[in-house]
Design a protein around this motif. Structure first.
Motif, PDB file in Angstrom:
ATOM      1  N   GLU A 128       0.818  -1.210   0.000  1.00 33.53           N
ATOM      2  CA  GLU A 128       0.000   0.000   0.000  1.00 33.53           C
ATOM      3  C   GLU A 128       0.853   1.262   0.000  1.00 33.53           C
ATOM      4  N   HIS A 133       0.114  -1.949  -5.719  1.00 35.35           N
ATOM      5  CA  HIS A 133      -1.073  -2.802  -5.826  1.00 35.35           C
ATOM      6  C   HIS A 133      -2.161  -2.164  -6.691  1.00 35.35           C
ATOM      7  N   LYS A 134      -2.051  -0.857  -6.960  1.00 31.41           N
ATOM      8  CA  LYS A 134      -3.046  -0.177  -7.795  1.00 31.41           C
ATOM      9  C   LYS A 134      -2.670  -0.214  -9.274  1.00 31.41           C
ATOM     10  N   LYS A 137      -1.367  -5.473 -12.202  1.00 27.83           N
ATOM     11  CA  LYS A 137      -2.441  -6.454 -12.009  1.00 27.83           C
ATOM     12  C   LYS A 137      -1.997  -7.611 -11.110  1.00 27.83           C
ATOM     13  N   ASN A 139       0.379  -7.552  -8.774  1.00 25.77           N
ATOM     14  CA  ASN A 139       0.473  -7.073  -7.393  1.00 25.77           C
ATOM     15  C   ASN A 139      -0.900  -6.860  -6.773  1.00 25.77           C
ATOM     16  N   LYS A 140      -1.872  -6.472  -7.603  1.00 27.15           N
ATOM     17  CA  LYS A 140      -3.231  -6.286  -7.088  1.00 27.15           C
ATOM     18  C   LYS A 140      -3.823  -7.618  -6.641  1.00 27.15           C
ATOM     19  N   GLN A 141      -3.605  -8.668  -7.430  1.00 29.57           N
ATOM     20  CA  GLN A 141      -4.089  -9.997  -7.050  1.00 29.57           C
ATOM     21  C   GLN A 141      -3.390 -10.485  -5.783  1.00 29.57           C
ATOM     22  N   TRP A 143      -2.110  -8.593  -3.455  1.00 28.02           N
ATOM     23  CA  TRP A 143      -2.634  -7.748  -2.370  1.00 28.02           C
ATOM     24  C   TRP A 143      -4.003  -8.264  -1.915  1.00 28.02           C
TER      25      TRP A 143
END
Length: 170
Positions: A128, A133-134, A137, A139-141, A143
């Motif tokens: 964060e 994570h934003k 893709k 890193n978002k998964q 996260w």
């Protein structure tokens, strides 16, 4: 409350000993433990007859429970020379020791879960803080998986905390 505690202990025995081995779909350990509870002190041959199980299977489960200190064995000599071949060995439950064992196990579990949750929370904060994570893709998964794991651990900690509250004043 005593009845709820007893049911919880029987459930712990089931999870601990009935899920081991190829006969994991049966409640054999739970049946053995329940019979020891109702008879208080019982020999292994009588236990296998009452539970309608093979003597070897009953002994295997009994010694697993003994190793993990869920039950005790009591030695009763039949003669003055205390010959083990002429003596009785009865299976029993030492409720005080079992209570201590269960609480210690729960305290260890909750400690491990809190440490794991802390580690996951640090990983979430790292993702964060750098806002990766934003954008990415993958890193978002990752996260999202970390957040789900964090929530799961929080629920597990709450559940064990309620069990500790149930058994603490046993």
């Amino acid at each position: 409350i005593n009845h709820i505690q007893l049911l919880d202990i029987q459930q712990l025995v089931h999870y601990r000993f009935d899920t081991i081995g190829p006969d994991s779909d049966h409640n054999q350990a739970q049946r053995i433990f329940g019979t020891i509870i109702s008879m208080r002190k019982i020999g292994d041959k009588q236990l296998s007859e009452l539970c309608m199980m093979k003597h070897s299977k009953v002994n295997k489960i009994l010694y697993q429970m003994l190793r993990d200190k869920f039950i005790d064995i009591e030695y009763i000599p039949r003669s003055n020379d205390r010959d083990p071949k002429k003596s009785y060995f009865l299976w029993t439950i030492n409720w005080f020791n079992l209570h201590k064992k269960i609480l210690k196990s729960m305290y260890n579990s909750i400690s491990n879960l809190i440490l794991k949750r802390r580690t996951i929370r640090k990983e979430i904060e790292i993702l964060e803080n750098d806002n990766s994570h934003k954008n990415d893709k993958q890193n978002k998964q990752y996260w999202m998986k970390l957040c789900a794991a964090f929530e799961h651990l929080t629920l597990s900690i709450s559940k064990i905390d309620l069990q500790i509250a149930l058994h603490r004043d046993y």
